[in-house]
Design a protein around this motif. Structure first.
Motif, PDB file in Angstrom:
ATOM      1  N   VAL A   4      90.828  36.785 -50.347  1.00 55.38           N
ATOM      2  CA  VAL A   4      89.387  36.777 -51.038  1.00 55.38           C
ATOM      3  C   VAL A   4      88.537  37.215 -50.034  1.00 55.38           C
ATOM      4  O   VAL A   4      87.583  38.048 -50.334  1.00 55.38           O
ATOM      5  N   ARG A   5      88.607  36.796 -48.725  1.00 55.57           N
ATOM      6  CA  ARG A   5      87.806  37.303 -47.590  1.00 55.57           C
ATOM      7  C   ARG A   5      87.873  38.783 -47.354  1.00 55.57           C
ATOM      8  O   ARG A   5      86.772  39.378 -47.152  1.00 55.57           O
ATOM      9  N   ALA A   6      89.316  39.413 -47.701  1.00 52.61           N
ATOM     10  CA  ALA A   6      89.190  40.665 -47.192  1.00 52.61           C
ATOM     11  C   ALA A   6      88.537  41.632 -48.285  1.00 52.61           C
ATOM     12  O   ALA A   6      87.779  42.502 -48.247  1.00 52.61           O
ATOM     13  N   TYR A   7      88.654  41.062 -49.601  1.00 54.18           N
ATOM     14  CA  TYR A   7      88.008  41.564 -50.815  1.00 54.18           C
ATOM     15  C   TYR A   7      86.346  41.472 -50.694  1.00 54.18           C
ATOM     16  O   TYR A   7      85.764  42.719 -50.602  1.00 54.18           O
ATOM     17  N   PHE A   8      85.807  40.547 -50.087  1.00 54.06           N
ATOM     18  CA  PHE A   8      84.387  40.281 -50.074  1.00 54.06           C
ATOM     19  C   PHE A   8      83.899  41.119 -48.918  1.00 54.06           C
ATOM     20  O   PHE A   8      82.549  41.112 -48.663  1.00 54.06           O
ATOM     21  N   ARG A   9      84.633  41.767 -48.070  1.00 56.83           N
ATOM     22  CA  ARG A   9      84.160  42.431 -46.789  1.00 56.83           C
ATOM     23  C   ARG A   9      83.759  43.828 -47.269  1.00 56.83           C
ATOM     24  O   ARG A   9      82.960  44.286 -46.337  1.00 56.83           O
ATOM     25  N   SER A  10      84.172  44.184 -48.313  1.00 57.31           N
ATOM     26  CA  SER A  10      83.634  45.688 -48.657  1.00 57.31           C
ATOM     27  C   SER A  10      82.489  45.441 -49.827  1.00 57.31           C
ATOM     28  O   SER A  10      82.684  45.165 -50.616  1.00 57.31           O
ATOM     29  N   PRO A  11      81.342  46.061 -49.239  1.00 55.93           N
ATOM     30  CA  PRO A  11      80.135  46.034 -50.284  1.00 55.93           C
ATOM     31  C   PRO A  11      80.403  46.859 -51.380  1.00 55.93           C
ATOM     32  O   PRO A  11      80.061  46.134 -52.485  1.00 55.93           O
ATOM     33  N   PRO A  12      81.011  48.052 -51.625  1.00 52.99           N
ATOM     34  CA  PRO A  12      81.222  48.535 -52.988  1.00 52.99           C
ATOM     35  C   PRO A  12      82.021  47.544 -53.910  1.00 52.99           C
ATOM     36  O   PRO A  12      81.595  47.406 -55.269  1.00 52.99           O
ATOM     37  N   ALA A  13      82.924  46.854 -53.258  1.00 51.91           N
ATOM     38  CA  ALA A  13      83.935  46.079 -54.106  1.00 51.91           C
ATOM     39  C   ALA A  13      82.865  44.832 -54.610  1.00 51.91           C
ATOM     40  O   ALA A  13      82.999  44.675 -55.674  1.00 51.91           O
ATOM     41  N   VAL A  14      82.004  44.238 -53.834  1.00 47.82           N
ATOM     42  CA  VAL A  14      81.116  43.262 -54.274  1.00 47.82           C
ATOM     43  C   VAL A  14      80.093  43.751 -55.408  1.00 47.82           C
ATOM     44  O   VAL A  14      79.904  43.134 -56.398  1.00 47.82           O
ATOM     45  N   ILE A  15      79.598  44.906 -55.022  1.00 49.14           N
ATOM     46  CA  ILE A  15      78.602  45.488 -56.100  1.00 49.14           C
ATOM     47  C   ILE A  15      79.541  45.745 -57.430  1.00 49.14           C
ATOM     48  O   ILE A  15      78.825  45.161 -58.615  1.00 49.14           O
ATOM     49  N   GLY A  16      80.631  46.034 -57.519  1.00 45.40           N
ATOM     50  CA  GLY A  16      81.454  46.064 -58.636  1.00 45.40           C
ATOM     51  C   GLY A  16      81.604  45.155 -59.436  1.00 45.40           C
ATOM     52  O   GLY A  16      81.735  44.889 -60.435  1.00 45.40           O
ATOM     53  N   GLY A 264      88.511  48.064 -54.515  1.00 45.06           N
ATOM     54  CA  GLY A 264      88.307  46.749 -53.841  1.00 45.06           C
ATOM     55  C   GLY A 264      89.739  45.906 -53.514  1.00 45.06           C
ATOM     56  O   GLY A 264      89.990  45.652 -52.625  1.00 45.06           O
ATOM     57  N   LEU A 265      90.328  45.652 -54.713  1.00 45.54           N
ATOM     58  CA  LEU A 265      91.566  45.214 -54.807  1.00 45.54           C
ATOM     59  C   LEU A 265      92.732  45.911 -53.993  1.00 45.54           C
ATOM     60  O   LEU A 265      93.226  45.309 -53.235  1.00 45.54           O
ATOM     61  N   ASN A 266      92.528  47.288 -54.072  1.00 50.13           N
ATOM     62  CA  ASN A 266      93.520  48.111 -53.351  1.00 50.13           C
ATOM     63  C   ASN A 266      93.241  47.831 -51.924  1.00 50.13           C
ATOM     64  O   ASN A 266      93.986  47.805 -51.062  1.00 50.13           O
ATOM     65  N   ASP A 267      92.121  47.928 -51.356  1.00 51.17           N
ATOM     66  CA  ASP A 267      91.744  47.805 -50.004  1.00 51.17           C
ATOM     67  C   ASP A 267      92.299  46.286 -49.304  1.00 51.17           C
ATOM     68  O   ASP A 267      92.815  46.207 -48.340  1.00 51.17           O
ATOM     69  N   ALA A 268      91.845  45.205 -50.433  1.00 48.76           N
ATOM     70  CA  ALA A 268      92.221  43.955 -49.846  1.00 48.76           C
ATOM     71  C   ALA A 268      93.570  43.736 -49.920  1.00 48.76           C
ATOM     72  O   ALA A 268      94.361  42.966 -49.167  1.00 48.76           O
ATOM     73  N   LEU A 269      94.482  44.504 -50.975  1.00 47.37           N
ATOM     74  CA  LEU A 269      95.894  44.285 -50.917  1.00 47.37           C
ATOM     75  C   LEU A 269      96.595  45.116 -50.031  1.00 47.37           C
ATOM     76  O   LEU A 269      97.925  44.754 -49.438  1.00 47.37           O
ATOM     77  N   ASN A 270      96.107  46.267 -49.385  1.00 41.50           N
ATOM     78  CA  ASN A 270      96.582  47.139 -48.498  1.00 41.50           C
ATOM     79  C   ASN A 270      95.764  47.034 -47.190  1.00 41.50           C
ATOM     80  O   ASN A 270      95.262  48.090 -46.793  1.00 41.50           O
ATOM     81  N   PRO A 271      95.856  46.001 -46.444  1.00 37.66           N
ATOM     82  CA  PRO A 271      94.671  45.874 -45.428  1.00 37.66           C
ATOM     83  C   PRO A 271      94.932  46.993 -44.425  1.00 37.66           C
ATOM     84  O   PRO A 271      94.170  47.646 -43.660  1.00 37.66           O
ATOM     85  N   ARG A 272      96.188  47.519 -44.242  1.00 38.46           N
ATOM     86  CA  ARG A 272      96.483  48.562 -43.373  1.00 38.46           C
ATOM     87  C   ARG A 272      95.931  49.794 -43.543  1.00 38.46           C
ATOM     88  O   ARG A 272      95.717  50.545 -42.578  1.00 38.46           O
ATOM     89  N   LEU A 273      95.607  50.202 -44.780  1.00 37.24           N
ATOM     90  CA  LEU A 273      95.001  51.374 -45.028  1.00 37.24           C
ATOM     91  C   LEU A 273      93.580  51.519 -44.771  1.00 37.24           C
ATOM     92  O   LEU A 273      93.142  52.678 -44.805  1.00 37.24           O
ATOM     93  N   LYS A 274      93.061  50.309 -44.494  1.00 34.39           N
ATOM     94  CA  LYS A 274      91.610  50.330 -44.141  1.00 34.39           C
ATOM     95  C   LYS A 274      91.335  50.860 -42.799  1.00 34.39           C
ATOM     96  O   LYS A 274      92.182  50.918 -41.894  1.00 34.39           O
ATOM     97  N   GLY A 275      90.135  51.645 -42.668  1.00 32.28           N
ATOM     98  CA  GLY A 275      89.723  51.963 -41.341  1.00 32.28           C
ATOM     99  C   GLY A 275      90.150  53.493 -40.936  1.00 32.28           C
ATOM    100  O   GLY A 275      90.017  53.896 -39.921  1.00 32.28           O
TER     101      GLY A 275
END
Lengths: 276, 544
Positions: A4-16, A264-275
């Motif tokens: 949940v924390r990883a999800y809310f770290r991304s602004p587009p995901a929160v807007i969506g 947003g789900l994708n980024d949160a489920l695959n934290p390694r892909l971020k950055g």
């Protein structure tokens, strides 16, 4: 909770998520704001938005309240998006899982069937199904589900191919687990994240497919859907463009919301892909 | 040994900071090392000790978020930590070269070996076409690749692992670097190939006078190759000095513990074995066919060829061999993860090879397997307790009872019974292997098949798991089929041993006899290739 924390770290995901909740709120509150039938005649036809306080978004060519149709249309769009996606993902997962787990001739047969579905443009297939089985809303939803399963099936199969030879699966076999238990109890939970993410794409496409059907006046005319409203507005597109534009914006916002949530789900489920 | 020669590369109190949230603030802290030309400095440590980070910090090839935050790296009169990225590029390859653990992933699969080595000259020198080709060939000759002309035209996948590593070394030495950093260069190789590569590095180093920084986890390799040794633990250098001194007279408790954990090569005195046979493998064969259409172009691999073994009740049989020898396929045939083509697998008077899938599913309670990879062999989405309870539940035990039993098994394998509620990723590698062991023991099998069960573990953890295995064998009367590539480990746990090569058993018998007086030339070659062989034997002599 880390998820949940990883999800809310991304602004587009929160807007969506916010936009999606707005659409859901519209669907839920439609009955309170507009207790009358949204398809009943309400006033003079083709009232511009903001011209009459009774009709904040104006009326369509037959004098029905556009705002009411938008609110009730949210229900239909979410229903179509949700149910058709569930149908498509379930068929896809079962076929993909069986195909990927067993391999060999089972895989060959199932994948040729999948390819047969994929080579047909899915909108054409949808038109055929609706032409044959009629266009009430249940048929439309099931038909959309049936044309959308090949992609989730391929995705599930790819995950299964890489997971089925992992040692934890072999360990399960040496413990004496049955095939069905291995497929759905051991491998599937590990294969699920990318499929869930992909479900958001299926959902967005389902909503668009229904709108396209309705635009051609092939969807169920007895429900207030955004697509139907766009289809009606087609006749007065050059002068009273708002009749088509308002539901168009509603569809745009919903599809955008679903895609942003999926990303947003994708980024949160695959934290390694971020950055990257 | 070469104390007189000045240091080529000096690390002065070098520290590397890890990003916030890592298990410790620094990957390495105040590390000071000096490497002179003409010597091999071995940096030894277990996983997570910061030894690879040392190499990456020198080359300034650190992953994102990881930074040097103190100290100097002096090379050629310059501090490498202060250079710009462009200046650093000139140092890499030409001044300091590096070779890696896995040559397959370090080479570009789409370009030929000659092309990739030639690139070194194209980037760093003014040499042109023909001159480059000539230099490439002489380099390949120097690393003693058979038929250098052919090797230069080959793609990486066309060479064997050892040849690929030779090509990597040729590439690293292309520009006559002053320092060569070798990061676990032989870990992925078979023992006989490893011996050749170690000899090659030793020989090239002596001829060219290159300073070598050799990173390894294996004390056998250290004994084989090192002039000086630095031991790292948790990012700190705990002890350094001449090789002979560290190996024979370690001062720091951690070094002592590491050296004590290296199993000696000599087998302990034989245990009395029961006359009763519990598992008999007779004439088992398995052939794999790949590719081909209607019988044309089929590639046939004889993974297991006519293997016959027998395991006495309560005994342990080791199956040793190099990669591709068919030992893992044999293990999988025994537990029927793979169906053998022909042969009999006789467990307690019943032929497992003849059972239907359903019958085999029920028979699995008598024979269980422990897998190699402690990370891949546990389903990451199940709690540890559930993983252990799964087997008994499948075979009809009540869920609550099975979970209670899982707690008992946890304490049996030396884990905290309260930890059954945790997920596998919350455990360390050694603890996970204990979970795998508990899972196998949950069905109370008579035979345990352990496939490289300790190979992925650090040496001190390995020693603990081996001790546990020996203890359980005694307490539960287990019979074990122990598959390993590590002859030292085999010497410690096995009563009997079978040496496999290309799918066949070339020599079998009591371990003391096979290892003490090997008859087959392949067994002799395997034993001779073990790095630091004398080191092991010497230590045995001391401890007896």
């Amino acid at each position: 909770m880390a998820f949940v924390r990883a999800y809310f770290r991304s602004p587009p995901a929160v807007i969506g998520l916010f936009l999606l909740l707005c659409v859901i709120a519209m669907a839920v509150s439609a009955g309170w704001f507009f207790p009358r039938d949204p398809l009943a005649l309400a006033g003079r036809p083709l009232v511009w938005p903001f011209a009459n306080p009774r009709f904040p978004l104006g009326t369509d060519n037959s004098g029905r309240d556009i705002a009411a149709q938008i609110f009730y249309g949210a229900r239909i769009s979410l229903l179509i998006g949700g149910v058709a996606t569930v149908i498509a993902v379930i068929i896809g997962i079962v076929i993909g899982a069986v195909s990927g787990y067993y391999g060999g001739w089972v895989d060959n047969v199932l994948m040729r069937i999948t390819e047969a579905f994929q080579t047909l443009p899915n909108f054409l297939l949808l038109l055929v199904l609706v032409a044959v089985f009629g266009s009430n809303i249940t048929t439309v939803i099931i038909a959309i589900g049936i044309v959308s399963w090949p992609a989730p099936a391929r995705l599930t199969r790819a995950e299964f191919l890489s997971l089925r030879n992992r040692e934890f699966v072999q360990a399960g076999r040496t413990l004496g687990l049955k095939d069905m238990k291995l497929i759905f109890g051991e491998i599937l939970p590990n294969a699920l994240p990318p499929v869930i993410v992909y479900a958001s794409v299926v959902m967005a496409v389902s909503i668009l497919l229904e709108s396209a059907l309705a635009f051609l006046r092939l969807s169920d005319p007895n429900v207030a859907s955004w697509g139907n409203l766009i289809g009606l507005g087609r006749d007065v597109l050059r002068v009273q463009w708002y009749v088509s534009a308002i539901p168009g914006i509603a569809i745009l916002v919903t599809v955008l919301a679903v895609s942003l949530v999926g990303q947003g789900l994708n980024d949160a489920l695959n934290p390694r892909l971020k950055g990257r | 040994m070469t104390d007189a020669s000045p240091a080529v590369l000096t690390l002065d109190a070098l520290s590397v900071r890890l990003p916030a949230g890592a298990d410790r603030p620094h990957a390495m802290k105040d590390v000071s090392l000096a490497i002179s030309s003409n010597e091999i400095l071995c940096v030894v440590g277990e996983s997570g000790s910061g030894k690879s980070m040392t190499a990456n910090a020198i080359m300034r090839l650190l992953p994102g978020g990881v930074e040097i935050d103190g100290g100097k790296v002096l090379f050629d009169g310059r501090d490498l930590t202060q250079l710009t990225e462009a200046e650093m590029r000139d140092v890499r390859g030409a001044g300091i070269a590096m070779i890696f653990q896995e040559p397959m992933t370090a080479l570009n699969p789409l370009r030929t070996i000659g092309d990739q080595i030639g690139e070194m000259f194209a980037i760093h020198t003014k040499l042109k076409g023909a001159a480059i080709t000539e230099r490439v060939l002489s380099l390949l000759e120097e690393v003693r690749i058979p038929d250098p002309k052919l090797a230069a035209r080959a793609y990486p996948h066309e060479l064997s692992g050892g040849q690929r590593q030779r090509a990597m070394i040729a590439m690293a030495l292309a520009l006559d670097p002053k320092v060569l950093i070798a990061d676990e260069p032989t870990t992925a190789l078979d023992v006989t190939t490893q011996a050749q590569i170690l000899a090659l590095i030793r020989d090239l180093q002596a001829r060219k006078g290159t300073a070598v920084l050799f990173i390894t986890h294996d004390f056998g390799v250290v004994a084989e190759i090192a002039d000086r040794v630095a031991v790292m633990q948790h990012g700190l250098v705990v002890e350094q000095g001449p090789a002979a001194q560290i190996l024979d007279d370690p001062q720091h408790p951690y070094t002592k513990q590491l050296i004590a954990a290296v199993p000696p090569l000599k087998a302990p005195p034989p245990r009395p074995l029961s006359g009763e046979t519990i598992l008999a493998v007779e004439h088992v064969s398995k052939t794999f066919r790949t590719g081909g259409f209607l019988g044309r172009g089929v590639r046939v691999t004889h993974a297991v060829k006519d293997v016959t073994l027998s395991l006495p009740k309560g005994g342990t049989i080791g199956i040793v061999g190099e990669s591709g020898s068919g030992k893992s396929t044999l293990a999988r045939c025994i537990v029927r993860l793979i169906d053998p083509d022909t042969g009999v697998i006789n467990l307690n008077g019943r032929d497992l090879a003849k059972l239907s899938r359903e019958e085999m599913r029920r028979a699995t309670r008598h024979i269980q397997m422990v897998f190699q990879d402690p990370f891949a062999s546990l389903n990451p989405r199940r709690k540890a307790g559930e993983l252990v309870a799964q087997g008994p539940i499948v075979h009809g035990m009540d869920r609550a009872e099975a979970l209670a039993k899982a707690k008992e098994l946890f304490s049996l394998v030396g884990l905290d019974p309260a930890a059954t509620d945790r997920y596998p990723h919350e455990f360390s590698g050694g603890q996970r292997q204990r979970i795998g062991l508990a899972r196998a023991l949950a069905l109370q099998p008579e035979v345990l098949v352990a496939d490289e069960a300790v190979s992925a573990l650090d040496v001190s953890v390995q020693a603990q798991v081996l001790r546990l295995l020996a203890e359980l064998r005694q307490r539960l009367g287990l019979s074990i089929v122990f598959i390993t590539h590590d002859l030292r480990v085999a010497a410690q746990v096995c009563d009997l041993v079978a040496v496999m090569k290309n799918g066949e058993v070339v020599e079998a018998g009591p371990i003391g006899k096979v290892f003490g007086d090997p008859q087959h030339p392949y067994t002799q070659a395997l034993l001779a290739s073990i790095p630091g062989r004398e080191f092991g034997v010497k230590r045995e002599a001391v401890s007896v």
